[in-house]
Design an enzyme around this catalytic site. Sequence first.
Site, PDB file in Angstrom:
ATOM      1  N   HIS A  16       0.838  -1.205   0.000  1.00  0.00           N
ATOM      2  CA  HIS A  16       0.000   0.000   0.000  1.00  0.00           C
ATOM      3  C   HIS A  16       0.874   1.256   0.000  1.00  0.00           C
ATOM      4  O   HIS A  16       0.637   2.193  -0.779  1.00  0.00           O
ATOM      5  CB  HIS A  16      -0.916  -0.024   1.229  1.00  0.00           C
ATOM      6  N   GLU A  17       1.883   1.279   0.857  1.00  0.00           N
ATOM      7  CA  GLU A  17       2.749   2.461   0.942  1.00  0.00           C
ATOM      8  C   GLU A  17       3.576   2.639  -0.328  1.00  0.00           C
ATOM      9  O   GLU A  17       3.755   3.759  -0.819  1.00  0.00           O
ATOM     10  CB  GLU A  17       3.657   2.361   2.167  1.00  0.00           C
TER      11      GLU A  17
END
Length: 264
Positions: A118-119
Site C-alpha cells: 500500500h505504501e
Amino acid sequence: MKKAAVLLLGIVMSACATSPLGRNQLMLLPESQMAMLGDQSFAAVKRDVPVDPDRQANDYVRCVADAVTREVGGSWEVVLFRQDSPNAFALPGGKIGVHTGMLRIARNQDQLATVLAHEVAHVLSRHANERLSQQVAVQQGLNAMQALADPSSSSGKTLMGLLGLGAQYGILMPYSRTQESEADLLGLDLMARAGFDPRQSIELWNNMANSGGGQPIEFLSTHPSHATRMQDLAKRMPRALDLQRQAAAQGHRPQCDGIRAGGG
C-alpha cells in the site's frame, strides 16, 4: 494580466499526468527533486527516531519489503524504527520505514505485505508529488528545500506531512480518500504479484478496526472507512487471487514468517 493567466494555464496543462488507475493528476515537481526530498526527509527521520536494533525483526521486515519491491524494481532502503505507533511509510527515492508497533497489527507476512505494498503504491502513483503540487498551486510558493532545512519549523512540518511523515513531526496530513483507495487497490495487486496471500489484506483491516480508537464517520473523514476498504478489496479479490496464482507458478512463494518465528 491576461498573458500571465495564459502562461499559468500553460504550466498547469503541461503538468497534467495520469495515475496508474487512469485518474488525472497535477504534477509540478520533477521526479528527481521528489527523490531528493525523499532521501533528505528519510535522513531526518533516522536522526530523530531511534532505529530498532533487533536483527531478527529487521530481517523479517526486509524479507517482506524485498519481495514487494522486487516487483517494481529499483533500489529500496528499508528501516525498522522503534516506535509503538502502528505506522509505516514509503518515500520517493526508494525509502521504506516501518514502526515496530505495526508488527502487532500486521500479524503475519501477508498482512505486513499489505501495508508495505500500500505504501509503495503511494510512491508509484506519485501521490506525494500530487499533494506538493496542489500546495504550491494554492499557496504559490512552498519552498520545499528551505522547509526541509528545518523539519521542526511550521513549513518543515507541512512538508513532512505532505510527504507522508506527519506522524513523526506532529502534523497529520492524511492522503485523500481517492489516493488511499487507489493505493489500496494497486497495493493489493502488487502484494499478489509478489506471491503473498491477498485475502489477508481484509484480515489486516479487521485488525485495524479492532485495535482501539473510534472510527470517524466516513463523510467527515479523509480516509475511507474500514468497512468500505474491505468491501473494495473484496471486489478486486478475484483479480488479485489470479495474480497470486500466476506468481506461485513462477516460483514466487515468500517464506518470511519463518524468519519472524526464528526459523531462518
